[in-house]
Design a protein around this motif. Sequence first.
Motif, PDB file in Angstrom:
ATOM      1  N   TYR A 195       0.861  -1.186   0.000  1.00 29.50           N
ATOM      2  CA  TYR A 195       0.000   0.000   0.000  1.00 29.50           C
ATOM      3  C   TYR A 195       0.889   1.224   0.000  1.00 29.50           C
ATOM      4  O   TYR A 195       2.094   1.142   0.253  1.00 29.50           O
ATOM      5  CB  TYR A 195      -0.946   0.006   1.213  1.00 29.50           C
ATOM      6  N   GLY A 196       0.314   2.345  -0.282  1.00 32.63           N
ATOM      7  CA  GLY A 196       1.085   3.584  -0.320  1.00 32.63           C
ATOM      8  C   GLY A 196       1.761   3.771  -1.661  1.00 32.63           C
ATOM      9  O   GLY A 196       1.485   3.066  -2.628  1.00 32.63           O
ATOM     10  N   ILE A 200      -1.642  10.059   1.383  1.00 35.10           N
ATOM     11  CA  ILE A 200      -2.223  10.111   2.734  1.00 35.10           C
ATOM     12  C   ILE A 200      -3.405   9.155   2.831  1.00 35.10           C
ATOM     13  O   ILE A 200      -3.532   8.401   3.803  1.00 35.10           O
ATOM     14  CB  ILE A 200      -2.632  11.556   3.094  1.00 35.10           C
ATOM     15  N   ASP A 201      -4.271   9.159   1.819  1.00 32.04           N
ATOM     16  CA  ASP A 201      -5.417   8.247   1.822  1.00 32.04           C
ATOM     17  C   ASP A 201      -4.964   6.798   1.928  1.00 32.04           C
ATOM     18  O   ASP A 201      -5.484   6.029   2.744  1.00 32.04           O
ATOM     19  CB  ASP A 201      -6.264   8.426   0.558  1.00 32.04           C
ATOM     20  N   SER A 202      -3.982   6.408   1.105  1.00 29.86           N
ATOM     21  CA  SER A 202      -3.566   5.011   1.095  1.00 29.86           C
ATOM     22  C   SER A 202      -2.974   4.587   2.438  1.00 29.86           C
ATOM     23  O   SER A 202      -3.176   3.459   2.882  1.00 29.86           O
ATOM     24  CB  SER A 202      -2.576   4.747  -0.041  1.00 29.86           C
ATOM     25  N   HIS A 203      -2.269   5.488   3.122  1.00 29.52           N
ATOM     26  CA  HIS A 203      -1.697   5.165   4.432  1.00 29.52           C
ATOM     27  C   HIS A 203      -2.738   5.240   5.544  1.00 29.52           C
ATOM     28  O   HIS A 203      -2.471   4.792   6.655  1.00 29.52           O
ATOM     29  CB  HIS A 203      -0.514   6.082   4.744  1.00 29.52           C
ATOM     30  N   SER A 204      -3.904   5.791   5.230  1.00 24.17           N
ATOM     31  CA  SER A 204      -4.988   5.884   6.213  1.00 24.17           C
ATOM     32  C   SER A 204      -6.030   4.790   6.004  1.00 24.17           C
ATOM     33  O   SER A 204      -7.082   4.806   6.638  1.00 24.17           O
ATOM     34  CB  SER A 204      -5.668   7.259   6.112  1.00 24.17           C
ATOM     35  N   GLY A 205      -5.760   3.882   5.091  1.00 25.99           N
ATOM     36  CA  GLY A 205      -6.704   2.790   4.825  1.00 25.99           C
ATOM     37  C   GLY A 205      -7.844   3.172   3.910  1.00 25.99           C
ATOM     38  O   GLY A 205      -8.814   2.434   3.774  1.00 25.99           O
ATOM     39  N   VAL A 206      -7.734   4.325   3.264  1.00 25.61           N
ATOM     40  CA  VAL A 206      -8.769   4.803   2.346  1.00 25.61           C
ATOM     41  C   VAL A 206      -8.280   4.561   0.915  1.00 25.61           C
ATOM     42  O   VAL A 206      -7.129   4.838   0.591  1.00 25.61           O
ATOM     43  CB  VAL A 206      -9.029   6.315   2.557  1.00 25.61           C
TER      44      VAL A 206
END
Length: 120
Positions: free
Chosen positions: A23-24, A77-83
């Motif tokens: 992810y990320g 930021i989304d990808s590291h926040s699970g979004v």
Amino acid sequence: LDPSLKHIVEYSQRVAEAVGLDYGAGHVEVKAMQDIKTGLYINPCMVEVGARLSGGRKATMTEAALDGTWDPFAALIDSHSGVTPAFPPSFSPKNFVRHIFLPIEKSGHVSDISLDTSKL
């Protein structure tokens, strides 16, 4: 996706997965040869892989090329926040961007740069 790049994209995805980029952001730099007869890119070779956005302002250049329809930093930021990050309908450029390195032959401060865009 340009069909001539399909093999390169698949190779890059396998490289990212092999080093654990789940992810990320992931930056995979690849060199390949283009087959003159088929137009396909062949014999890919990984040069660099990293768990980050690509460097050298490439992320902001991509955003500019896509006319602001994709924000690479918000996607990170989304990808590291699970979004699941939002992606544009296409990564085909709408604007021309260029990364220019200026050779500076003496010390000091650059106070002005002019560019004749008619020669681009």
